[in-house]
Design a protein around this motif. Structure first.
Motif, PDB file in Angstrom:
ATOM      1  N   PRO A 205      16.894   7.740 -13.706  1.00  0.00           N
ATOM      2  CA  PRO A 205      16.028   8.810 -14.113  1.00  0.00           C
ATOM      3  C   PRO A 205      16.651   9.658 -13.103  1.00  0.00           C
ATOM      4  CG  PRO A 205      14.737   7.367 -13.130  1.00  0.00           C
ATOM      5  CD  PRO A 205      16.348   6.663 -12.829  1.00  0.00           C
ATOM      6  N   ALA A 206      15.633  11.312 -13.377  1.00  0.00           N
ATOM      7  CA  ALA A 206      15.889  12.281 -11.930  1.00  0.00           C
ATOM      8  C   ALA A 206      14.544  12.199 -11.524  1.00  0.00           C
ATOM      9  CB  ALA A 206      16.340  13.864 -12.646  1.00  0.00           C
ATOM     10  N   MET A 207      14.120  11.857 -11.284  1.00  0.00           N
ATOM     11  CA  MET A 207      12.845  11.221 -10.344  1.00  0.00           C
ATOM     12  C   MET A 207      12.675  10.523  -8.744  1.00  0.00           C
ATOM     13  SD  MET A 207      10.421   9.908 -13.097  1.00  0.00           S
ATOM     14  CE  MET A 207      11.024   8.418 -13.844  1.00  0.00           C
ATOM     15  N   PRO A 208      11.546  10.255  -7.430  1.00  0.00           N
ATOM     16  CA  PRO A 208      12.228  10.459  -6.067  1.00  0.00           C
ATOM     17  C   PRO A 208      12.001   8.717  -6.551  1.00  0.00           C
ATOM     18  CG  PRO A 208      10.635  12.186  -6.415  1.00  0.00           C
ATOM     19  CD  PRO A 208      10.959  12.031  -8.143  1.00  0.00           C
ATOM     20  N   THR A 209      12.619   8.674  -5.669  1.00  0.00           N
ATOM     21  CA  THR A 209      12.918   7.054  -5.552  1.00  0.00           C
ATOM     22  C   THR A 209      12.015   6.753  -3.218  1.00  0.00           C
ATOM     23  OG1 THR A 209      14.905   7.288  -3.905  1.00  0.00           O
ATOM     24  CG2 THR A 209      15.060   6.766  -6.411  1.00  0.00           C
ATOM     25  N   PHE A 210      11.670   5.381  -3.225  1.00  0.00           N
ATOM     26  CA  PHE A 210      11.104   5.052  -2.029  1.00  0.00           C
ATOM     27  C   PHE A 210      12.214   5.324  -1.190  1.00  0.00           C
ATOM     28  CE2 PHE A 210       7.978   3.466  -0.057  1.00  0.00           C
ATOM     29  CZ  PHE A 210       8.673   2.558   0.779  1.00  0.00           C
ATOM     30  N   THR A 211      12.210   5.787   0.280  1.00  0.00           N
ATOM     31  CA  THR A 211      12.239   5.541   1.183  1.00  0.00           C
ATOM     32  C   THR A 211      11.941   5.463   2.389  1.00  0.00           C
ATOM     33  OG1 THR A 211      11.709   7.637   1.867  1.00  0.00           O
ATOM     34  CG2 THR A 211      13.840   8.133   0.785  1.00  0.00           C
TER      35      THR A 211
ATOM     36  N   MET C   1       6.097  -4.104  20.505  1.00  0.00           N
ATOM     37  CA  MET C   1       6.810  -4.347  19.111  1.00  0.00           C
ATOM     38  C   MET C   1       6.160  -4.235  18.244  1.00  0.00           C
ATOM     39  SD  MET C   1       9.576  -7.509  16.720  1.00  0.00           S
ATOM     40  CE  MET C   1       8.572  -8.321  18.558  1.00  0.00           C
ATOM     41  N   SER C   2       5.749  -3.533  17.415  1.00  0.00           N
ATOM     42  CA  SER C   2       4.447  -3.156  16.745  1.00  0.00           C
ATOM     43  C   SER C   2       4.788  -2.880  15.290  1.00  0.00           C
ATOM     44  CB  SER C   2       3.337  -2.392  16.867  1.00  0.00           C
ATOM     45  OG  SER C   2       3.834  -1.157  16.477  1.00  0.00           O
ATOM     46  N   HIS C   3       3.529  -3.989  14.466  1.00  0.00           N
ATOM     47  CA  HIS C   3       3.744  -3.759  13.369  1.00  0.00           C
ATOM     48  C   HIS C   3       3.117  -2.645  11.875  1.00  0.00           C
ATOM     49  CE1 HIS C   3       5.535  -7.546  14.163  1.00  0.00           C
ATOM     50  NE2 HIS C   3       6.149  -7.667  13.442  1.00  0.00           N
ATOM     51  N   ARG C   4       2.835  -2.307  11.706  1.00  0.00           N
ATOM     52  CA  ARG C   4       2.791  -1.301  10.275  1.00  0.00           C
ATOM     53  C   ARG C   4       2.458  -2.003   9.228  1.00  0.00           C
ATOM     54  NH1 ARG C   4       1.513   3.819  13.726  1.00  0.00           N
ATOM     55  NH2 ARG C   4       2.715   3.028  14.897  1.00  0.00           N
ATOM     56  N   VAL C   5       1.356  -1.872   8.575  1.00  0.00           N
ATOM     57  CA  VAL C   5       1.693  -2.373   6.816  1.00  0.00           C
ATOM     58  C   VAL C   5       1.903  -0.755   6.122  1.00  0.00           C
ATOM     59  CG1 VAL C   5       0.142  -4.420   5.926  1.00  0.00           C
ATOM     60  CG2 VAL C   5      -0.923  -2.276   6.855  1.00  0.00           C
ATOM     61  N   ARG C   6       3.294  -0.835   4.613  1.00  0.00           N
ATOM     62  CA  ARG C   6       2.824   0.398   4.484  1.00  0.00           C
ATOM     63  C   ARG C   6       3.339  -0.098   2.766  1.00  0.00           C
ATOM     64  NH1 ARG C   6       7.605   4.579   4.063  1.00  0.00           N
ATOM     65  NH2 ARG C   6       9.044   2.987   4.476  1.00  0.00           N
ATOM     66  N   VAL C   7       3.451   1.021   2.234  1.00  0.00           N
ATOM     67  CA  VAL C   7       3.209   0.912   0.274  1.00  0.00           C
ATOM     68  C   VAL C   7       4.164   1.785   0.127  1.00  0.00           C
ATOM     69  CG1 VAL C   7       1.773   1.456  -1.756  1.00  0.00           C
ATOM     70  CG2 VAL C   7       0.381   0.410   0.091  1.00  0.00           C
ATOM     71  N   ASN C   8       4.444   1.335  -1.077  1.00  0.00           N
ATOM     72  CA  ASN C   8       5.391   1.302  -1.826  1.00  0.00           C
ATOM     73  C   ASN C   8       4.915   2.235  -2.959  1.00  0.00           C
ATOM     74  OD1 ASN C   8       7.258   2.498  -3.674  1.00  0.00           O
ATOM     75  ND2 ASN C   8       8.997   0.997  -3.270  1.00  0.00           N
ATOM     76  N   PRO C   9       4.897   3.856  -2.535  1.00  0.00           N
ATOM     77  CA  PRO C   9       3.876   3.889  -4.474  1.00  0.00           C
ATOM     78  C   PRO C   9       4.437   3.659  -5.679  1.00  0.00           C
ATOM     79  CG  PRO C   9       3.975   5.478  -2.791  1.00  0.00           C
ATOM     80  CD  PRO C   9       5.214   4.306  -2.734  1.00  0.00           C
ATOM     81  N   ILE C  10       5.523   3.872  -5.539  1.00  0.00           N
ATOM     82  CA  ILE C  10       6.356   3.448  -7.127  1.00  0.00           C
ATOM     83  C   ILE C  10       6.499   2.390  -7.568  1.00  0.00           C
ATOM     84  CG2 ILE C  10       8.300   3.758  -8.241  1.00  0.00           C
ATOM     85  CD1 ILE C  10      10.162   6.208  -6.011  1.00  0.00           C
ATOM     86  N   PHE C  59       5.634  -6.613  -5.344  1.00  0.00           N
ATOM     87  CA  PHE C  59       6.530  -6.368  -3.342  1.00  0.00           C
ATOM     88  C   PHE C  59       6.239  -5.591  -3.250  1.00  0.00           C
ATOM     89  CE2 PHE C  59       8.053 -10.163  -4.495  1.00  0.00           C
ATOM     90  CZ  PHE C  59       8.973 -10.738  -5.484  1.00  0.00           C
ATOM     91  N   ALA C  60       5.064  -4.452  -3.554  1.00  0.00           N
ATOM     92  CA  ALA C  60       5.053  -3.044  -3.124  1.00  0.00           C
ATOM     93  C   ALA C  60       4.541  -2.687  -1.687  1.00  0.00           C
ATOM     94  CB  ALA C  60       3.945  -2.036  -4.188  1.00  0.00           C
ATOM     95  N   LEU C  61       3.774  -4.051  -1.217  1.00  0.00           N
ATOM     96  CA  LEU C  61       2.850  -3.808   0.200  1.00  0.00           C
ATOM     97  C   LEU C  61       4.141  -4.652   1.135  1.00  0.00           C
ATOM     98  CD1 LEU C  61       0.763  -3.209   1.468  1.00  0.00           C
ATOM     99  CD2 LEU C  61      -0.047  -6.110   1.832  1.00  0.00           C
ATOM    100  N   LEU C  62       4.326  -3.347   2.137  1.00  0.00           N
ATOM    101  CA  LEU C  62       5.447  -3.578   3.112  1.00  0.00           C
ATOM    102  C   LEU C  62       4.935  -3.979   4.517  1.00  0.00           C
ATOM    103  CD1 LEU C  62       8.402  -0.872   1.978  1.00  0.00           C
ATOM    104  CD2 LEU C  62       7.678  -3.180   1.449  1.00  0.00           C
ATOM    105  N   VAL C  63       4.869  -4.923   4.954  1.00  0.00           N
ATOM    106  CA  VAL C  63       4.645  -5.053   6.359  1.00  0.00           C
ATOM    107  C   VAL C  63       6.528  -4.834   7.850  1.00  0.00           C
ATOM    108  CG1 VAL C  63       4.348  -6.687   8.042  1.00  0.00           C
ATOM    109  CG2 VAL C  63       3.030  -6.962   6.561  1.00  0.00           C
TER     110      VAL C  63
END
Lengths: 464, 239, 71
Positions: A205-211, C1-10, C59-63
Motif C-alpha cells: 500500500p502507499a503507506m509509510p513504513t518503519f525505518t 555502548m548505550s541501549h535505548r528502547v523504541r517502538v515501531n508504531p505501525i 514485536f513492536a518494542l525494540l531494544v
C-alpha cells in the motif's frame, strides 16, 4: 532584489536565444523559461532553450563530478524537507547494490501545483534531471511517480515525452542512458512520502513504513533508492548545463537559486511562480497582479506549515533564515493567502478534519490523536467546547508529536497550533459565541473533492 | 490402582489414560487462557504479561503431557501402536481411524508449537495464521479421546470431557462475540461449528462409544478382543 | 555502548505488556499506546527491557544498541 517572473506565454526559439551564460545578468525565469501556454514543451524546443543534455559519464573511482557540482551549488530538496541533494546522492551512490531513481511528482499537498506544472508543461526538465541523477549515482532506471488522478491528457503528454527521449536514447546508445518508466500513485496526502512511495512501488500500500532501513540504503526491490522531488531534478538539469556558480547567482548565500512557489488566495492571478530565495512576499503578490481584497494571513508550507498573521506580513522575505524566526518556512513552496471573507476558525476545523482523515491508520497515536484534535477544534468553532479546550489541544499536540511512523501527525499539529496562535482572537470569540457569519462560507482553503481516503486498517486499542 | 497380572492392563496403559486426560484438561485451559489473553483481560493482580505467560506455559505443559501420552501408548505392549502412528494418520492397526484423529490433532499442535517458538523468524502475520489451528485441534483431540479411550463410560472421565467441552464452547462464544459484527462470516461459521460439534456429540455418544461393543466397532484388532461365544453380546467391555 | 528502547508504531497494537514490564521507561497514553522514554537505559534495566521486548505479541518494542536519529 529581483522580482519573480510570471508564467510567460510560449516564445518561438530563435538562433540567438541560447542558454544564459555566466556573462549575462542572472534573470528569471529559469525553470519556467518558455513555458508553453498549452500542452507540454517538445523535446526539440526544450533542447533549443536549454541546450543539449550534458553527458555525465560515471567515473569508476571517486564521486561523480555532477554530485560535486550540485554540492557546490547548494541545491536542497524542493519536496518540503529541504535536505541537501548532494548529500542524498552521495549516500545512494555509496550504498550497496545497483541504485534506482524515483522522480517524485506525487504532490499530495492539495495547495501545491508546482510539480503538476512541471510534468504537464515542462516534462523534459524533470526527465533530464532524472537521467542525470541516475547517471551520477550509477542507477539504470528512473521511475517518474505521478498522481493517479491526473487527467488523461497530462499522462499522455508524459508518455509522449518519454517516447521522444527513447528515440534519443537509441541514437546515443542504450547503455549510456537509464530506462525511463511512468508509475502512478494514489492521491493521498501521505502517498508521496518517501517510504510510502517505496512501499507502493514494491507492491504494497502507499503507506509509510518503519525505518530503518531508509530508502537510500534499501528501497525499491531492496535496492538503494534515490528519491528526488520533480522540481529538484529540474534544477539539476540546469545546474548540469550552466554550473554551480550560475545557480548561486540568484537567491541568498544560505539558500541559493530559484524555486517554484504556488500562490493562491485573493490575488488577481493565483498560480505557480518562480522566485529567487530572498524575494519579498509583497513582490510575489505584486507579480500575481496584487491582492484583490484584505488578507487575514498567509499560510506557508501547506497544511503541515504555519501562518503569518496579516500584521506581520509586511516586509516578509521568502527565505528560511527570515521565516524561521516567524516560526514558518516555505516547505514545498506553498503560499496560501486567506481572505477576510473566510473564517480562519472554520477553515482550520475543516482542514484539521481532513488531515485526520488522511491518516493511514497505521499508528495509534496519529489516528486517535488527530481525530481527537479535529473534534476539539470543531467544538471550539461551534462554540460548544469545554473551557479547557485550548489546554486539551496543547496536551493532545504534545501526545501526538513524534509518535507516528512518519511526519504527518507532526505537520498536522504544527498547522493546528499555528492557527490557534495566529488567530487567537477569532478562536476565543468562537469558543464563547459560536459560529460567525463567515463560517457559512467555509471552503476557501483548497482540499481535494471528495477527500480520498487511504486504505487503512482500523486501529482501536482493543480487539482486532 | 493395583497392577494386575501380565495379561491385564499395564502401568503404561494407565499412564496413557491419565496423561491423555491431563493433556485434554491442559489444552482446554490453554484455549481458555488464549481467549482471555486476546481479549486483553487485565486487573491489577492479573496484569497482561501474566495472562500471556500463563497461556504460553500451560500450552507448553500440555505438549509435554501429550508427548508422555504418546510415549506411554507406544510402550504399552497391549495395543500395537508404533511411534510413527503418533504423527502419521491411518498407519496403525489399532482403532486406526480414532487413533489417527489423535495423530492429526498432535500434528496441528506441533505446527502451532513450532511456529510459536520461531515467531520472530516467521513474523507476526504468519504466526497468527497458524495459531488458528488450535481451534481445529481441540475437537479432533476430544473425538480421539472418545473413540480410542477404553473407559469412556467411566463417570469421571465422561464428566471431565463434558466439562472441558463446556469450557471450550464458552471460550469460543466469548471470542466470537467480542468485536461483533466484524468479519461476520467467520464468526457465524465459528458459532455454527461449535453448535454442530456439540450437537454431533449429543447424538453420537450414546450409540457410539457409550453404546455396546464399541471396542469391536472402533477397530480394535480382533486378537485383542476378549473371547466370547458367538451368540453372546458384549456389554461393559473394560478394554 | 548505550541501549535505548523504541517502538515501531505501525506494528504496535496497544497490548500494553511493555508498560507493565518496563514502567521506568514506558507509560501508556489514553488510547493504550506506549509513550517511550528514549533516554539510554541504565544497565540494571537492560534485562527488563529485553524481557519486555520478548513479551510484546507483535514485536513492536525494540531494544537498540546505538541511538538512532529519527529518519
Amino acid at each position: 532584489m529581483r522580482s519573480p517572473s510570471t508564467i510567460e506565454p510560449r516564445e518561438a526559439p530563435s538562433a540567438d536565444s541560447g542558454p544564459p551564460s555566466l556573462h549575462q545578468e542572472p534573470t528569471l525565469p529559469r525553470l519556467l523559461a518558455g513555458i508553453p501556454a498549452q500542452g507540454a514543451m517538445h523535446l526539440h524546443e526544450h533542447l533549443a532553450i536549454h541546450g543539449e543534455l550534458p553527458s555525465s559519464p560515471r567515473r569508476r573511482r571517486g564521486p561523480s563530478p555532477l554530485i560535486e557540482q550540485i554540492g557546490r551549488a547548494g541545491l536542497r530538496g524542493r519536496g518540503g524537507a529541504g535536505f541537501p541533494t548532494a548529500t542524498k546522492m552521495r549516500a545512494v551512490e555509496s550504498a550497496k547494490g545497483r541504485p534506482i531513481v524515483l522522480a517524485n511528482a506525487a504532490e499530495g499537498e492539495p495547495a501545491s501545483l508546482k510539480d503538476l506544472t512541471l510534468i504537464h508543461s515542462l516534462p523534459h526538465l524533470v526527465l533530464d534531471g532524472g537521467v542525470l541523477a541516475a547517471q551520477a549515482v550509477g542507477a539504470d532506471e528512473v521511475i517518474l511517480c505521478v498522481c493517479e488522478s491526473l487527467e488523461a491528457h497530462v499522462l499522455d503528454g508524459l508518455a509522449r515525452a518519454i517516447e521522444e527521449r527513447r528515440a534519443m536514447r537509441s541514437e546515443r546508445g542504450a547503455d549510456r542512458l537509464p530506462r525511463l518508466r511512468l508509475m502512478t500513485v494514489p492521491q493521498h496526502y501521505v502517498a508521496g512520502q518517501e517510504s510510502a512511495l517505496v512501499n507502493h512501488l514494491n507492491g504494497g500500500p502507499a503507506m509509510p513504513t518503519f525505518t530503518p532501513p531508509l530508502p537510500f540504503e534499501r528501497g525499491v526491490a531492496r535496492r538503494p533508492t534515490l528519491i528526488n522531488n520533480a522540481e529538484t531534478l529540474a534544477h539539476i538539469a540546469l545546474i548540469a548545463r550552466h554550473g554551480a556558480q550560475w545557480f548561486r547567482q540568484l537567491g541568498v548565500a544560505a539558500q541559493p537559486g530559484s524555486t517554484l512557489v504556488t500562490l493562491s488566495g485573493p490575488v488577481a492571478a493565483p498560480g505557480v511562480y518562480e522566485i529567487e530565495y530572498g524575494a519579498s512576499l509583497s513582490s510575489l503578490i505584486d507579480a500575481a497582479g496584487g491582492a484583490t481584497g484584505r488578507v487575514l494571513g498567509a499560510l506557508l508550507g501547506g497544511y503541515a506549515g504555519s501562518w503569518i498573521g496579516a500584521e506581520h506580513m509586511h516586509g516578509v522575505v521568502l527565505s528560511d533564515e527570515h521565516l524561521a524566526p516567524l516560526g514558518t518556512s516555505l516547505g514545498a513552496g506553498v503560499v496560501l493567502l486567506l481572505s477576510d471573507e473566510a473564517c480562519p476558525v472554520a477553515e482550520t476545523a475543516r482542514v484539521a478534519r481532513w488531515l485526520a482523515g488522511q491518516s493511514t491508520g497505521q499508528c495509534g497515536p496519529c489516528v486517535n490523536g488527530l481525530a481527537a484534535l479535529a473534534d476539539t477544534v470543531e467544538e471550539v468553532a461551534g462554540g460548544v467546547a469545554q473551557d479547557e479546550a485550548t489546554r486539551r489541544i496543547a496536551a493532545l499536540a504534545a501526545l501526538v508529536r513524534r509518535r507516528g511512523a512518519c511526519a504527518h501527525p507532526d505537520g498536522a499539529v504544527n498547522f493546528i497550533l499555528s492557527s490557534i496562535a495566529t488567530f487567537a482572537p477569532e478562536f476565543s470569540d468562537h469558543a464563547r459565541h459560536g459560529p460567525c457569519d463567515a463560517c457559512a462560507r467555509t471552503g476557501e482553503l483548497p482540499l481535494p473533492v471528495p477527500p480520498p481516503r487511504p486504505t487503512s486498517r482500523p486501529t482501536p486499542a482493543g480487539l482486532r | 490402582m493395583s497392577l494386575l497380572a501380565a495379561s491385564g492392563p499395564s502401568l503404561y496403559w494407565y499412564l496413557t489414560r491419565s496423561t491423555g486426560a491431563v493433556a485434554l484438561l491442559l489444552l482446554t485451559a490453554a484455549i481458555a487462557l488464549g481467549v482471555i489473553d486476546v481479549q486483553r483481560f487485565s486487573t491489577p493482580r492479573w496484569p497482561r504479561f501474566i495472562v500471556d505467560s500463563l497461556h504460553r506455559n500451560v500450552s507448553l505443559l500440555a505438549m509435554a503431557f501429550l508427548v508422555l501420552h504418546i510415549l506411554t501408548s507406544v510402550l504399552d505392549s497391549f495395543a500395537p501402536i508404533s511411534l510413527l502412528d503418533a504423527v502419521i494418520p491411518f498407519a496403525g492397526s489399532y482403532r486406526p481411524f480414532w487413533l489417527s484423529l489423535g495423530a492429526i490433532s498432535f500434528d496441528l499442535l506441533l505446527a502451532v508449537t513450532i511456529t510459536s517458538m520461531l515467531r520472530r523468524r516467521i513474523g507476526y502475520a504468519g504466526w497468527r495464521a497458524t495459531h488458528w489451528l488450535t481451534y481445529a485441534s481441540w475437537p479432533i483431540a476430544l473425538l480421539h479421546g472418545f473413540g480410542t479411550g477404553s473407559d469412556v463410560k467411566s463417570t469421571w472421565l465422561l464428566a471431565l470431557s463434558i466439562a472441558c467441552l463446556v469450557v471450550v464452547v464458552v471460550a469460543v462464544l466469548a471470542r466470537v462475540l467480542a468485536g461483533w459484527p466484524e468479519h461476520l462470516g467467520r464468526r457465524g461459521a465459528a458459532l455454527g461449528g461449535a453448535a454442530l460439534f456439540s450437537l454431533f456429540l449429543l447424538l453420537w455418544l450414546p450409540g457410539g462409544p457409550l453404546g455396546s461393543n464399541w471396542a469391536r466397532r472402533s477397530g480394535t484388532p480382533s486378537a485383542l478382543l476378549p473371547h466370547t461365544s458367538a451368540t453372546a453380546t458384549k456389554t461393559g467391555n473394560k478394554r | 555502548m548505550s541501549h535505548r528502547v523504541r517502538v515501531n508504531p505501525i506494528t504496535c497494537e496497544a497490548h500494553g505488556m511493555c508498560a507493565e514490564l518496563l514502567p521506568e521507561h514506558i507509560t501508556l497514553d489514553m488510547w493504550g499506546y506506549p509513550i517511550v522514554d528514549g533516554r539510554p537505559l541504565p544497565p540494571a534495566l537492560l534485562d527488563h527491557a529485553r524481557r519486555a521486548a520478548q513479551a510484546c505479541p507483535t514485536f513492536a518494542l525494540l531494544v537498540e544498541r546505538e541511538p538512532k536519529p529519527r529518519g
